[in-house]
Design a protein around this motif. Structure first.
Motif, mmCIF file in Angstrom:
data_model
loop_
_atom_site.group_PDB
_atom_site.id
_atom_site.type_symbol
_atom_site.label_atom_id
_atom_site.label_comp_id
_atom_site.label_asym_id
_atom_site.label_seq_id
_atom_site.Cartn_x
_atom_site.Cartn_y
_atom_site.Cartn_z
ATOM 1 N N ARG A 191 -47.222 -78.302 47.703
ATOM 2 C CA ARG A 191 -48.709 -78.221 48.240
ATOM 3 C C ARG A 191 -48.808 -77.783 49.874
ATOM 4 N NH1 ARG A 191 -52.667 -81.008 45.653
ATOM 5 N NH2 ARG A 191 -53.227 -81.968 47.367
ATOM 6 N N ASN B 47 -48.701 -73.881 50.447
ATOM 7 C CA ASN B 47 -50.015 -73.276 50.357
ATOM 8 C C ASN B 47 -51.010 -73.848 51.150
ATOM 9 O OD1 ASN B 47 -50.640 -74.847 48.557
ATOM 10 N ND2 ASN B 47 -51.092 -73.093 47.179
ATOM 11 N N LEU C 161 -52.568 -76.718 50.976
ATOM 12 C CA LEU C 161 -53.238 -77.808 50.217
ATOM 13 C C LEU C 161 -53.054 -78.912 50.798
ATOM 14 C CD1 LEU C 161 -52.893 -76.815 46.454
ATOM 15 C CD2 LEU C 161 -55.015 -76.520 47.830
ATOM 16 N N ARG D 188 -53.732 -67.834 50.998
ATOM 17 C CA ARG D 188 -53.665 -68.230 49.998
ATOM 18 C C ARG D 188 -53.620 -67.361 48.615
ATOM 19 N NH1 ARG D 188 -57.445 -73.257 50.755
ATOM 20 N NH2 ARG D 188 -55.696 -74.743 51.641
ATOM 21 N N ARG D 189 -54.478 -66.434 48.913
ATOM 22 C CA ARG D 189 -54.603 -65.377 47.817
ATOM 23 C C ARG D 189 -53.203 -64.776 47.557
ATOM 24 N NH1 ARG D 189 -58.487 -60.343 50.035
ATOM 25 N NH2 ARG D 189 -60.248 -61.763 50.343
ATOM 26 N N MET E 155 -50.322 -70.466 42.257
ATOM 27 C CA MET E 155 -49.737 -71.987 42.082
ATOM 28 C C MET E 155 -50.271 -72.336 40.578
ATOM 29 S SD MET E 155 -50.170 -75.250 44.435
ATOM 30 C CE MET E 155 -49.099 -76.581 43.976
ATOM 31 N N PHE F 251 -50.167 -75.580 38.124
ATOM 32 C CA PHE F 251 -50.099 -77.036 38.284
ATOM 33 C C PHE F 251 -49.615 -77.611 36.830
ATOM 34 C CE2 PHE F 251 -53.517 -75.160 40.766
ATOM 35 C CZ PHE F 251 -53.414 -75.852 41.817
ATOM 36 N N ARG G 170 -50.963 -80.118 35.322
ATOM 37 C CA ARG G 170 -52.163 -80.351 34.213
ATOM 38 C C ARG G 170 -53.105 -79.253 34.213
ATOM 39 N NH1 ARG G 170 -54.578 -83.931 37.486
ATOM 40 N NH2 ARG G 170 -56.424 -84.296 35.994
ATOM 41 N N ASN H 168 -55.065 -77.348 35.086
ATOM 42 C CA ASN H 168 -56.484 -77.071 36.024
ATOM 43 C C ASN H 168 -57.300 -75.714 35.610
ATOM 44 O OD1 ASN H 168 -55.710 -79.557 37.037
ATOM 45 N ND2 ASN H 168 -55.144 -78.864 38.965
ATOM 46 N N LEU H 169 -57.261 -75.363 34.341
ATOM 47 C CA LEU H 169 -58.125 -74.297 33.916
ATOM 48 C C LEU H 169 -59.595 -74.640 34.292
ATOM 49 C CD1 LEU H 169 -56.293 -72.821 30.884
ATOM 50 C CD2 LEU H 169 -56.521 -72.031 33.267
ATOM 51 N N PHE H 170 -60.235 -73.740 34.420
ATOM 52 C CA PHE H 170 -61.883 -74.164 34.617
ATOM 53 C C PHE H 170 -62.393 -74.196 33.243
ATOM 54 C CE2 PHE H 170 -61.007 -70.997 38.490
ATOM 55 C CZ PHE H 170 -60.529 -71.960 39.244
ATOM 56 N N PRO H 171 -62.995 -75.202 32.696
ATOM 57 C CA PRO H 171 -63.099 -75.519 31.718
ATOM 58 C C PRO H 171 -64.659 -75.080 31.058
ATOM 59 C CG PRO H 171 -63.779 -77.578 32.697
ATOM 60 C CD PRO H 171 -62.897 -76.358 33.788
ATOM 61 N N ARG I 54 -53.629 -66.641 35.289
ATOM 62 C CA ARG I 54 -54.908 -66.729 36.167
ATOM 63 C C ARG I 54 -54.243 -66.417 37.775
ATOM 64 N NH1 ARG I 54 -58.124 -72.209 36.852
ATOM 65 N NH2 ARG I 54 -56.108 -72.771 37.359
ATOM 66 N N ALA I 55 -53.022 -67.187 37.845
ATOM 67 C CA ALA I 55 -52.370 -66.934 39.179
ATOM 68 C C ALA I 55 -51.803 -65.583 39.569
ATOM 69 C CB ALA I 55 -51.242 -67.741 39.258
ATOM 70 N N MET J 84 -53.918 -62.236 40.834
ATOM 71 C CA MET J 84 -54.431 -62.107 42.197
ATOM 72 C C MET J 84 -53.003 -61.420 43.122
ATOM 73 S SD MET J 84 -57.187 -63.236 43.202
ATOM 74 C CE MET J 84 -57.376 -63.572 44.690
ATOM 75 N N GLN K 219 -59.695 -79.082 40.093
ATOM 76 C CA GLN K 219 -60.640 -78.118 39.772
ATOM 77 C C GLN K 219 -60.581 -77.565 41.332
ATOM 78 O OE1 GLN K 219 -62.189 -76.520 36.893
ATOM 79 N NE2 GLN K 219 -60.444 -77.882 36.144
ATOM 80 N N ALA L 68 -57.331 -75.922 42.188
ATOM 81 C CA ALA L 68 -56.969 -74.724 41.605
ATOM 82 C C ALA L 68 -57.654 -73.513 42.173
ATOM 83 C CB ALA L 68 -57.159 -74.797 40.125
ATOM 84 N N ALA M 147 -56.409 -72.964 45.605
ATOM 85 C CA ALA M 147 -54.942 -72.052 45.464
ATOM 86 C C ALA M 147 -55.227 -70.643 45.197
ATOM 87 C CB ALA M 147 -54.434 -72.891 44.467
ATOM 88 N N LEU M 148 -56.244 -70.198 44.542
ATOM 89 C CA LEU M 148 -56.546 -68.803 44.205
ATOM 90 C C LEU M 148 -57.235 -68.091 45.507
ATOM 91 C CD1 LEU M 148 -57.937 -69.413 40.532
ATOM 92 C CD2 LEU M 148 -56.043 -68.093 41.167
ATOM 93 N N GLY M 149 -57.362 -68.748 46.441
ATOM 94 C CA GLY M 149 -58.109 -68.195 47.558
ATOM 95 C C GLY M 149 -59.593 -68.258 47.712
ATOM 96 N N GLN N 63 -69.924 -77.195 36.516
ATOM 97 C CA GLN N 63 -69.187 -78.456 35.750
ATOM 98 C C GLN N 63 -70.008 -79.685 36.138
ATOM 99 O OE1 GLN N 63 -64.715 -78.814 35.470
ATOM 100 N NE2 GLN N 63 -64.947 -76.763 36.931
ATOM 101 N N GLY O 230 -67.796 -75.350 26.452
ATOM 102 C CA GLY O 230 -66.399 -75.694 27.237
ATOM 103 C C GLY O 230 -65.694 -77.303 27.333
#
Ligand code: ATP
Ligand code: MG
Lengths: 263, 324
Positions: free
Chosen positions: A58, A61, A63, A99-100, A104, A106, A108, A110-113, A172-173, A176, B186, B189, B192-194, B208, B285
């Protein structure tokens, strides 16, 4: 801390850490990490729970903010800029920009639900890079195809198995177009029979020359795909070398003890 | 054991199951009792002369009442818009690492939640009395625009300020709870994607958080519809005040109050239904299948069938892909 920011050259390491320290309050979690990740290399990070593997990942990048030492990605300091002989913290916007280029994945997922698999993949290209939606969708479909999930593009994450979710997260990663991918125990939350699909995707990435840092307990994967391996314990690097050597012939007692438990 | 034996044990194994659903005789008996009681109550209501139903009917569509109804709707809608937007801003400020921002938000919420809305309404209305003149100009400098506050704050705006600013304080706490309910992974993530902090909030966290924010916001809206009647104390001609004007002239208090109540009931009922569908929208979702519609549920109460869910009940525009 002077003169460390060199112009990028092709043989320059992708990630360079020297004496990286990180504390939470009074607890020092990273106690001076030294390592180098070369380009196009699969770099495996192993170690017992709580040894600071995730924390180090972490930091790469930004975090997490490091408290001491030196950390650079692709020749540029992480989170700071050297101006004269002083370090200046980067603004949120500048950090986001860096970070682009670092993907990363994870433990778990961490998809956007609230978004479908496809929407998850196009979100950052469209929002961050302002890519055209139609083009982004086309590229996203190709990426989903590549991780073997073209037929699940319209599914929400809850409608996917863990292994499928993790593969969407990798797509998803990748959307980018990162120059470096960080994996934090990408298969630890998966049922054993789903691990293989995710590792296959990662193996494919490695073959294409993606630079990857992988925190993992999959020693088979490390031995087979890894180019370098580091064993961490208690916030320091205990042993490093080629995975084959470290895994079959560990030199340190702590490494031996750890490997005897996981192998 | 050969195949014909097994065939006898489970006849038609490859066909769909046709079983008699569980019957619910108790429910039918209960429903009968409720219906009889309701009819008796209705009879008493209709034939009691005190209710003057013909007056109720006339009052319902009285032009003054209809005008008040429009004012009530406008006031409720605008006050809620103010409340929600203000609440989001305050909640984001409250969660900000900047102590000035979070302190300001804390103070605002402390003041506006800690004083009665009735007092706030009267306060805004009498602002003119506190500042005889509201000056727009350089502080302590020359006044180049000067206007009487009474013309600056007409009654409707005073009511809107009183209700909206108060609501913002309540909504801030609701929104904050919603934002904090979203998994930290969330945000991580997205970062991390910028994605920037603002984009992360707008695209990832807030949508959400909506699942947690919407139900209490629906309740707040319903409550606001009724609370807006307090604006009658500053003589705003909203629904209740319109009724008040009529019965203080005709002394037909009860029928007028019934007419007014019927309108409030109708509006709150519509809002309740609207809230249900909005909740379903934001639940996508989160569940593998959507909850049943109220009609489906009612059907189900008596047939004892499993809840029909999925495609046939999907609200148009709810299926994946279309959401931007
Ligand atoms: N936000 C935090 N605040 C305080 N302590 C933390 C925080 N995050 C991690 N730690 C501590 O830092 C240490 C290292 O944690 P880290 O997650 O890096 O370990 P790890 O090697 O990834 O372990 P695991 O294999 O279990 O994932 C742990 O002792 C943990 O309790
Ligand atoms: Mg970890």
């Amino acid at each position: 801390m002077t003169g460390l920011v060199q112009p990028p050259t092709s043989d320059q390491p992708m990630v360079k850490a020297e004496g990286v320290r990180k504390s939470y309050g009074l607890v020092e979690v990273l106690k001076g990490i030294d390592l180098e990740v070369r380009r196009n290399e699969v770099f495996c990070l192993i170690g017992p729970s709580g040894s600071g593997k995730s924390t180090f990942l972490r930091c790469i990048n930004h975090l997490e903010k490091i408290n001491g030492g030196f950390l650079s990605v692709d020749g540029e300091l992480v989170g700071y800029r050297m101006k004269g002989d002083k370090l200046h913290e980067l603004k949120d916007r500048e950090v986001a920009l860096k970070r682009r280029d670092i993907g990363m994945v994870f433990q778990r997922f961490n998809l956007f639900p609230h978004m479908t698999a496809l929407e998850n993949v196009i979100e950052a290209p469209v929002q961050v890079k302002k890519e055209n939606r139609t083009d982004a969708k086309e590229r996203a479909m190709a990426l989903l195809e590549r991780v073997g999930l073209a037929d699940k593009a319209g599914n929400y994450p809850t409608q996917l198995s863990g292994g499928q979710q993790q593969r969407v997260a990798i797509a998803r990663a990748l959307a980018m177009k990162p120059k470096l991918m960080l994996f934090d125990e990408p298969t630890s939350a998966l049922d054993p029979e789903l691990v293989g699909d995710v590792l296959d995707v990662m193996r494919g990435l490695a073959e294409e020359g993606m630079t990857m840092i992988v925190v993992t307990h999959e020693m088979g994967f490390a031995r087979e795909v890894g180019d370098a391996l580091v064993f961490m314990d208690g916030g320091v690097v205990v042993e490093s070398g080629h995975p084959r050597d470290v895994l079959t012939d560990p030199q340190h007692e702590r490494t031996k003890a750890f490997l005897s438990k996981v192998l | 054991m050969n195949s014909s034996d097994r065939g006898e044990v489970t006849p038609g194994r490859h066909e769909n199951i046709k079983a008699v659903p569980v019957r619910h005789p108790g429910r039918w008996a209960g429903a009968l009792v409720v219906i009889v009681l309701a009819l008796m109550l209705l009879h008493a209501l209709i034939y009691n002369p005190a209710f003057e139903w013909n007056v109720v009917g006339d009052t319902l569509f009285d032009s003054q009442i209809l005008h008040g109804l429009v004012v009530t709707l406008e006031l409720t809608a605008l006050a809620m818009v103010m409340g929600v937007l203000g609440g989001i801003i305050l909640a984001v400020m409250r969660l900000s690492p900047n102590p000035l921002l979070s302190g300001t938000a804390w103070f605002y919420i402390w003041v506006f939640r800690g004083t009665p809305v009735l007092v706030q309404l009267v306060f805004w209305n009498f602002l003119a009395a506190i500042w005889a003149k509201l000056s727009i100009g350089i502080p302590f400098g020359p006044e180049f625009v000067s206007t009487s506050t009474n013309t600056l704050i007409p009654v409707f705006v005073a009511a809107l300020l009183g209700l909206g600013l108060n609501e913002a304080a309540y909504m801030a706490e609701i929104v904050r709870g919603g934002l904090q309910s979203v998994d930290e992974g969330q945000t991580e993530a997205a970062h991390a994607l910028g994605m920037s902090r603002a984009a992360t909030l707008r695209r990832i966290v807030l949508p959400q958080a909506m699942r947690v924010i919407i139900p209490p916001t629906g309740n707040e809206t319903i409550s606001m519809l009724k609370t807006s009647s307090l604006a009658s104390v500053i003589a705003l001609e909203e629904l209740y005040q319109a009724g008040h004007n009529i019965f203080s002239r005709t002394f037909q208090t009860i029928p007028v109050l019934i007419a007014v109540s019927i309108w409030y009931l109708l509006l709150t009922s519509i809002l309740t239904i609207g809230q249900y569908y909005i909740e379903r929208y934001y639940a996508r979702g989160a569940n593998r299948t959507l909850p049943p519609t109220p009609l489906g549920r009612l059907r189900n109460l008596f047939t004892g069938k499993p809840v029909p869910s999925g495609k046939s009940d999907v609200v148009p525009g709810l299926e994946g892909g279309g959401h931007v």
